[in-house]
Design a protein around this motif. Structure first.
Motif, PDB file in Angstrom:
ATOM      1  N   LEU A  45       0.849  -1.190   0.000  1.00  0.00           N
ATOM      2  CA  LEU A  45       0.000   0.000   0.000  1.00  0.00           C
ATOM      3  C   LEU A  45       0.885   1.240   0.000  1.00  0.00           C
ATOM      4  N   TYR A  46       0.719   2.061  -1.026  1.00  0.00           N
ATOM      5  CA  TYR A  46       1.376   3.366  -1.057  1.00  0.00           C
ATOM      6  C   TYR A  46       0.514   4.296  -0.208  1.00  0.00           C
ATOM      7  N   THR A  47       1.154   4.920   0.772  1.00  0.00           N
ATOM      8  CA  THR A  47       0.389   5.611   1.801  1.00  0.00           C
ATOM      9  C   THR A  47       1.137   6.862   2.237  1.00  0.00           C
ATOM     10  N   TYR A  48       0.474   7.698   2.988  1.00  0.00           N
ATOM     11  CA  TYR A  48       1.109   8.840   3.653  1.00  0.00           C
ATOM     12  C   TYR A  48       0.399   8.965   4.988  1.00  0.00           C
ATOM     13  N   PHE A  49       1.172   9.160   6.038  1.00  0.00           N
ATOM     14  CA  PHE A  49       0.560   9.047   7.380  1.00  0.00           C
ATOM     15  C   PHE A  49      -0.624   9.977   7.566  1.00  0.00           C
ATOM     16  N   ARG A  50      -0.548  11.200   6.977  1.00  0.00           N
ATOM     17  CA  ARG A  50      -1.630  12.171   7.196  1.00  0.00           C
ATOM     18  C   ARG A  50      -2.755  12.066   6.172  1.00  0.00           C
ATOM     19  N   SER A  51      -2.606  11.219   5.175  1.00  0.00           N
ATOM     20  CA  SER A  51      -3.654  11.110   4.147  1.00  0.00           C
ATOM     21  C   SER A  51      -4.877  10.402   4.713  1.00  0.00           C
ATOM     22  N   SER A  52      -6.011  11.077   4.678  1.00  0.00           N
ATOM     23  CA  SER A  52      -7.198  10.422   5.247  1.00  0.00           C
ATOM     24  C   SER A  52      -7.724   9.337   4.315  1.00  0.00           C
ATOM     25  N   ALA A  53      -7.473   9.479   3.005  1.00  0.00           N
ATOM     26  CA  ALA A  53      -7.909   8.426   2.076  1.00  0.00           C
ATOM     27  C   ALA A  53      -7.081   7.150   2.314  1.00  0.00           C
ATOM     28  N   TYR A  62      -5.654   6.466   5.178  1.00  0.00           N
ATOM     29  CA  TYR A  62      -6.077   6.044   6.531  1.00  0.00           C
ATOM     30  C   TYR A  62      -7.287   5.108   6.416  1.00  0.00           C
ATOM     31  N   ARG A  63      -8.221   5.425   5.507  1.00  0.00           N
ATOM     32  CA  ARG A  63      -9.396   4.543   5.303  1.00  0.00           C
ATOM     33  C   ARG A  63      -8.930   3.127   4.954  1.00  0.00           C
ATOM     34  N   VAL A  64      -7.981   3.062   4.027  1.00  0.00           N
ATOM     35  CA  VAL A  64      -7.538   1.742   3.555  1.00  0.00           C
ATOM     36  C   VAL A  64      -6.726   1.025   4.640  1.00  0.00           C
ATOM     37  N   ARG A  65      -5.944   1.792   5.415  1.00  0.00           N
ATOM     38  CA  ARG A  65      -5.188   1.141   6.504  1.00  0.00           C
ATOM     39  C   ARG A  65      -6.153   0.498   7.498  1.00  0.00           C
ATOM     40  N   ILE A  66      -7.261   1.200   7.784  1.00  0.00           N
ATOM     41  CA  ILE A  66      -8.260   0.614   8.690  1.00  0.00           C
ATOM     42  C   ILE A  66      -8.824  -0.671   8.074  1.00  0.00           C
ATOM     43  N   ALA A  67      -9.174  -0.594   6.794  1.00  0.00           N
ATOM     44  CA  ALA A  67      -9.775  -1.764   6.125  1.00  0.00           C
ATOM     45  C   ALA A  67      -8.813  -2.955   6.139  1.00  0.00           C
ATOM     46  N   CYS A  78     -14.854   3.102   8.055  1.00  0.00           N
ATOM     47  CA  CYS A  78     -13.471   3.330   7.593  1.00  0.00           C
ATOM     48  C   CYS A  78     -13.329   4.765   7.074  1.00  0.00           C
ATOM     49  N   CYS A  79     -14.414   5.325   6.562  1.00  0.00           N
ATOM     50  CA  CYS A  79     -14.378   6.706   6.054  1.00  0.00           C
ATOM     51  C   CYS A  79     -14.618   7.716   7.169  1.00  0.00           C
ATOM     52  N   LEU A  80     -15.526   7.376   8.070  1.00  0.00           N
ATOM     53  CA  LEU A  80     -15.925   8.334   9.110  1.00  0.00           C
ATOM     54  C   LEU A  80     -14.764   8.718  10.036  1.00  0.00           C
ATOM     55  N   VAL A  81     -14.042   7.719  10.514  1.00  0.00           N
ATOM     56  CA  VAL A  81     -13.019   7.989  11.533  1.00  0.00           C
ATOM     57  C   VAL A  81     -11.928   8.938  11.002  1.00  0.00           C
ATOM     58  N   PRO A  82     -11.359   8.711   9.805  1.00  0.00           N
ATOM     59  CA  PRO A  82     -10.363   9.666   9.306  1.00  0.00           C
ATOM     60  C   PRO A  82     -10.938  11.071   9.083  1.00  0.00           C
ATOM     61  N   GLN A  83     -12.198  11.139   8.658  1.00  0.00           N
ATOM     62  CA  GLN A  83     -12.779  12.463   8.417  1.00  0.00           C
ATOM     63  C   GLN A  83     -12.940  13.238   9.727  1.00  0.00           C
ATOM     64  N   LEU A  84     -13.342  12.553  10.789  1.00  0.00           N
ATOM     65  CA  LEU A  84     -13.459  13.231  12.087  1.00  0.00           C
ATOM     66  C   LEU A  84     -12.070  13.597  12.629  1.00  0.00           C
ATOM     67  N   TYR A  85     -11.111  12.752  12.365  1.00  0.00           N
ATOM     68  CA  TYR A  85      -9.723  13.056  12.766  1.00  0.00           C
ATOM     69  C   TYR A  85      -9.288  14.381  12.125  1.00  0.00           C
ATOM     70  N   ASN A  86      -9.553  14.518  10.829  1.00  0.00           N
ATOM     71  CA  ASN A  86      -9.200  15.757  10.115  1.00  0.00           C
ATOM     72  C   ASN A  86      -9.990  16.946  10.632  1.00  0.00           C
ATOM     73  N   ARG A 117      -4.056   4.916  12.892  1.00  0.00           N
ATOM     74  CA  ARG A 117      -3.989   6.372  13.110  1.00  0.00           C
ATOM     75  C   ARG A 117      -2.700   6.949  12.532  1.00  0.00           C
ATOM     76  N   PRO A 118      -2.744   8.192  12.061  1.00  0.00           N
ATOM     77  CA  PRO A 118      -1.540   8.809  11.494  1.00  0.00           C
ATOM     78  C   PRO A 118      -0.321   8.711  12.401  1.00  0.00           C
ATOM     79  N   GLU A 119      -0.510   8.971  13.705  1.00  0.00           N
ATOM     80  CA  GLU A 119       0.655   9.003  14.594  1.00  0.00           C
ATOM     81  C   GLU A 119       1.266   7.626  14.841  1.00  0.00           C
ATOM     82  N   GLU A 120       0.562   6.561  14.455  1.00  0.00           N
ATOM     83  CA  GLU A 120       1.092   5.195  14.611  1.00  0.00           C
ATOM     84  C   GLU A 120       1.898   4.746  13.391  1.00  0.00           C
ATOM     85  N   GLN A 121       1.982   5.581  12.359  1.00  0.00           N
ATOM     86  CA  GLN A 121       2.607   5.150  11.117  1.00  0.00           C
ATOM     87  C   GLN A 121       4.119   5.360  11.137  1.00  0.00           C
TER      88      GLN A 121
END
Ligand SMILES: N[C@@H](CCC(=O)N[C@@H](CS)C(=O)NCC(=O)O)C(=O)O
Length: 214
Positions: free
Chosen positions: A3-11, A13-18, A167-175, A206-210
């Motif tokens: 998975l190509y990812t970025y710790f602060r990316s909420s999109a 983050y959705r996939v990391r949760i999934a 998976c979508c809700l949690v990152p959006q509330l984080y932002n 979560r972003p800070e766990e990445q």
């Protein structure tokens, strides 16, 4: 799987949760969206993903973009803990809830949009934040009203187990919290997100766990 990812990316983050909910061990490859103007524009990533966005999933030679498409792919190909419910009606509801966030809120507040507001339209930090909060509150209000209204809402957005919508809700509330949005009008969303965050699958994404967090 990668998975190509970025710790602060909420999109992402959705996939990391999934991935965590499905119990899939994927290799996480950070793409720094800020370094040197953004690694998403570098030649290596450009060759893989002309959209210059994360997340992107690589699975056995297949490159898949768009977080919701990736989550559905994971759900269809990996057994256990379904993220989409069984019936077409229920799936339509979960997709619609997910898209309120992924299509109606997030694209308007994406990094490239915020950069455009600042660089091309000379928006001040205050105007940028006002823009950000405006689109978040519009979407969250709709979501809150729908969740309160619908009998299908349970402990989570749909029923009593987490789905793609969570998976979508949690990152959006984080932002939203990051931008100091007032979440008091969205009591149901906050309560559902709290239930989600009690689960390791959500906490570990979560972003800070990445590994690329800073
Ligand atoms: N619709 C896409 C959105 C992906 C997206 O916007 N990703 C953001 C991070 S959350 C990004 O890569 N932004 C880079 C940029 O704006 O330059 C999805 O759901 O995957």
């Amino acid at each position: 799987m990668k998975l190509y990812t970025y710790f602060r990316s909420s999109a992402a983050y959705r996939v990391r949760i999934a991935l965590n909910l499905k119990g899939i061990q994927a290799e996480l490859l950070p793409v720094d969206l800020l370094k040197d103007g953004g690694e998403q524009f570098g030649a290596a990533y450009d060759a893989l993903n002309p959209s210059h966005l994360v997340p992107m999933l690589e699975d056995d030679g297949m490159l898949s973009t768009q977080s919701l498409a990736i989550i559905e792919y994971l759900d269809e190909t990996c057994p256990g803990n379904p993220l989409l419910p069984r019936t077409p009606r229920e799936r339509a509801r979960v997709r619609a809830l997910s898209q309120v966030i992924a299509c109606d809120i997030h694209p308007l507040n994406n990094l490239r949009v915020l950069k455009y507001l600042k660089r091309k339209l000379n928006a001040s930090p205050e105007q940028r934040d006002e823009w950000y909060r405006h689109w978040i509150s519009l979407g969250l209000e709709a979501l809150e009203r729908q969740l309160v209204r619908d009998p299908e809402t349970g402990l989570f957005c749909h029923g009593d187990t987490p789905t793609m919508a969570d998976c979508c809700l949690v990152p959006q509330l984080y932002n939203a919290r990051k931008f100091d949005c007032d979440l008091t009008p969205y009591a149901s969303l906050v309560a559902i997100a709290e239930r989600c965050e009690a689960l390791p699958a959500f906490r570990n994404a979560r972003p800070e766990e990445q590994q690329d967090a800073r």
